[in-house]
Write a protein that holds these residues in place. Structure first.
Motif, PDB file in Angstrom:
ATOM      1  N   GLN A   1      -0.336 -17.417  -0.539  1.00 49.15           N
ATOM      2  CA  GLN A   1      -1.017 -16.933   0.673  1.00 49.15           C
ATOM      3  C   GLN A   1      -2.340 -16.347   0.181  1.00 49.15           C
ATOM      4  O   GLN A   1      -2.352 -15.334  -0.507  1.00 49.15           O
ATOM      5  CB  GLN A   1      -0.182 -15.853   1.376  1.00 49.15           C
TER       6      GLN A   1
ATOM      7  N   GLY B   1      -0.912 -11.002   7.081  1.00 53.72           N
ATOM      8  CA  GLY B   1       0.252 -10.559   7.839  1.00 53.72           C
ATOM      9  C   GLY B   1       1.501 -11.356   7.511  1.00 53.72           C
ATOM     10  O   GLY B   1       1.431 -12.469   6.975  1.00 53.72           O
TER      11      GLY B   1
ATOM     12  N   THR C   1       0.817  -1.229   0.000  1.00 56.55           N
ATOM     13  CA  THR C   1       0.000   0.000   0.000  1.00 56.55           C
ATOM     14  C   THR C   1       0.846   1.272   0.000  1.00 56.55           C
ATOM     15  O   THR C   1       0.396   2.305  -0.491  1.00 56.55           O
ATOM     16  CB  THR C   1      -0.956   0.044   1.209  1.00 56.55           C
ATOM     17  N   ARG C   2       2.076   1.167   0.520  1.00 56.54           N
ATOM     18  CA  ARG C   2       2.906   2.379   0.553  1.00 56.54           C
ATOM     19  C   ARG C   2       3.381   2.780  -0.841  1.00 56.54           C
ATOM     20  O   ARG C   2       3.951   3.842  -1.007  1.00 56.54           O
ATOM     21  CB  ARG C   2       4.122   2.161   1.474  1.00 56.54           C
TER      22      ARG C   2
HETATM   23  P1  UTP Z   1       5.180  -4.927   4.476  1.00 51.42           P
HETATM   24  O1  UTP Z   1       4.257  -4.371   5.483  1.00 51.42           O
HETATM   25  O2  UTP Z   1       6.436  -4.218   4.187  1.00 51.42           O
HETATM   26  O3  UTP Z   1       4.508  -5.145   3.070  1.00 51.42           O
HETATM   27  O4  UTP Z   1       5.420  -6.460   4.779  1.00 51.42           O
HETATM   28  P2  UTP Z   1       3.173  -4.743   2.473  1.00 51.42           P
HETATM   29  O5  UTP Z   1       2.051  -5.086   3.378  1.00 51.42           O
HETATM   30  O6  UTP Z   1       3.170  -5.329   1.114  1.00 51.42           O
HETATM   31  O7  UTP Z   1       3.415  -3.194   2.287  1.00 51.42           O
HETATM   32  P3  UTP Z   1       2.640  -1.930   2.802  1.00 51.42           P
HETATM   33  O8  UTP Z   1       3.055  -1.789   4.234  1.00 51.42           O
HETATM   34  O9  UTP Z   1       1.195  -2.225   2.593  1.00 51.42           O
HETATM   35  O10 UTP Z   1       3.153  -0.851   1.902  1.00 51.42           O
HETATM   36  C1  UTP Z   1       6.703  -7.026   4.849  1.00 51.42           C
HETATM   37  C2  UTP Z   1       6.842  -8.190   3.912  1.00 51.42           C
HETATM   38  O11 UTP Z   1       5.883  -9.182   4.201  1.00 51.42           O
HETATM   39  C3  UTP Z   1       5.153  -9.542   3.054  1.00 51.42           C
HETATM   40  C4  UTP Z   1       5.295  -8.373   2.094  1.00 51.42           C
HETATM   41  O12 UTP Z   1       5.185  -8.821   0.763  1.00 51.42           O
HETATM   42  C5  UTP Z   1       6.673  -7.835   2.452  1.00 51.42           C
HETATM   43  O13 UTP Z   1       7.685  -8.540   1.751  1.00 51.42           O
HETATM   44  N1  UTP Z   1       3.771  -9.825   3.457  1.00 51.42           N
HETATM   45  C6  UTP Z   1       3.116  -8.965   4.263  1.00 51.42           C
HETATM   46  C7  UTP Z   1       3.162 -10.975   3.008  1.00 51.42           C
HETATM   47  O14 UTP Z   1       3.750 -11.770   2.249  1.00 51.42           O
HETATM   48  N2  UTP Z   1       1.874 -11.222   3.387  1.00 51.42           N
HETATM   49  C8  UTP Z   1       1.182 -10.386   4.202  1.00 51.42           C
HETATM   50  O15 UTP Z   1       0.024 -10.692   4.529  1.00 51.42           O
HETATM   51  C9  UTP Z   1       1.826  -9.229   4.646  1.00 51.42           C
END
Ligand code: UTP
Length: 288
Positions: free
Chosen positions: A105, A110, A17-18
């Motif tokens: 997944q 998470g 999302t960022r």
């Molecule tokens: P982040 O919080 O950095 O990733 O998660 P995000 O959710 O993709 O990014 P934002 O915060 O919404 O921008 C750390 C890592 O965990 C993975 C992400 O792909 C990233 O490599 N992740 C996170 C998963 O594989 N599954 C999830 O449910 C959440």
């Protein structure tokens, strides 16, 4: 815990999302630093650290990752026929660099949940976890720095970095104790603590080695911050049961999963690039 360490999990199923809207239809891990996607930097780091069994946890819209590490017969034939040997070699090297297993997944519940999705493929062995959007450029690959402590102790090891105290609320932060043998043992950790309540300024930066006990704890971890199953919560419990060590990573780290970190990584690696670095540096100097 004994057992060879050659498996590594890349969770890539987050929503990114960022970095919207760029990540609406294409994976954050395929964002490019100079001419290479983040996930390839991650896989190359893993291979250079002796971890060549790769388990990629993917989600919807992540097919580009699979295609990237697959053979593209048409592209290879075209490059070969056009005499573009260097490109041909590079493209076919990427397709053959690693054996990758993909696990889905189904819901982004998470990071902890994503890691748990890999359990079947990891089994009862120690394993690495790396977040590809955290790009680490280091002389000794970051995962190898962790491996050295794992081989010395047989325990779980987590990569750390010192962060300014006003930024602790963006990271998982650890409470650590220096041991007589020089190692840093982690006593506790908390995900994104409010400023002023963090146990230290040592942040977790997306590189881990775990004993398989982590899977049992993950299975028993309830959703925490933001309703997600937090890896940090399970690791905090692991640290109460068995030693978990921290390693201050020697290297440069970029949070390339947000636009500012991504641009910084491109600026820094762009200037170092043997082909375009000099021209890019001239351009930047003029711009400033
Ligand atoms: P982040 O919080 O950095 O990733 O998660 P995000 O959710 O993709 O990014 P934002 O915060 O919404 O921008 C750390 C890592 O965990 C993975 C992400 O792909 C990233 O490599 N992740 C996170 C998963 O594989 N599954 C999830 O449910 C959440």
């Amino acid at each position: 815990m004994t057992g060879t360490l050659n498996k590594i999990v890349f969770p890539t199923a987050g929503l990114g999302t960022r970095f919207l809207p760029a990540t609406k239809a294409s994976p954050k891990e395929m964002l490019t630093i100079v001419d290479k996607p983040l996930i390839q930097y991650g896989v190359e780091e893993a291979l250079a650290s002796g971890m060549d069994e790769i388990i990629m946890v993917t989600g919807r819209g992540k097919r580009a990752i699979e295609d990237h590490f697959d053979i593209s017969a048409e592209l290879e034939a075209n490059l070969k026929a056009a005499g573009k040997d260097a490109l041909y070699k590079e493209v076919s090297r990427v397709a053959r660099m690693a054996e990758v297993v993909y696990v889905r997944q189904k819901q982004a519940l998470g990071l902890g949940h994503a890691v748990a999705c890999a359990e079947h493929w990891v089994g009862d062995e120690p394993f690495g976890v790396a977040l590809a959007d955290e790009l680490i450029i280091a002389e000794i690959p970051a995962m190898q720095q962790l491996r050295q402590v794992h081989e010395q102790t047989g325990c779980s090891v987590i990569g750390l970095m010192q962060v300014p105290s006003h930024l602790v609320n963006r990271y998982g932060i650890v409470q650590a104790e220096q041991q007589a043998n020089g190692l840093l043992q982690l006593k506790d950790m908390v995900e994104k603590p409010p400023i002023g309540e963090a146990p230290s300024d040592l942040a977790i930066i997306g590189r881990y080695i775990f004993t398989p006990r982590l899977f049992e704890l993950l299975a028993d971890t309830k959703p925490g911050k933001q309703g997600e199953i937090q890896l940090t919560d399970a690791v905090a419990r692991l640290a109460q049961e068995e030693p978990v060590y921290g390693v201050l990573i020697d290297g440069k780290r970029f949070d390339a999963g947000n636009p500012l970190g991504f641009l910084m990584a491109n600026a820094e690696l762009g200037m170092l690039d043997p082909k375009i670095g000099a021209d890019f540096a001239t351009f930047l100097r003029r711009l400033l």
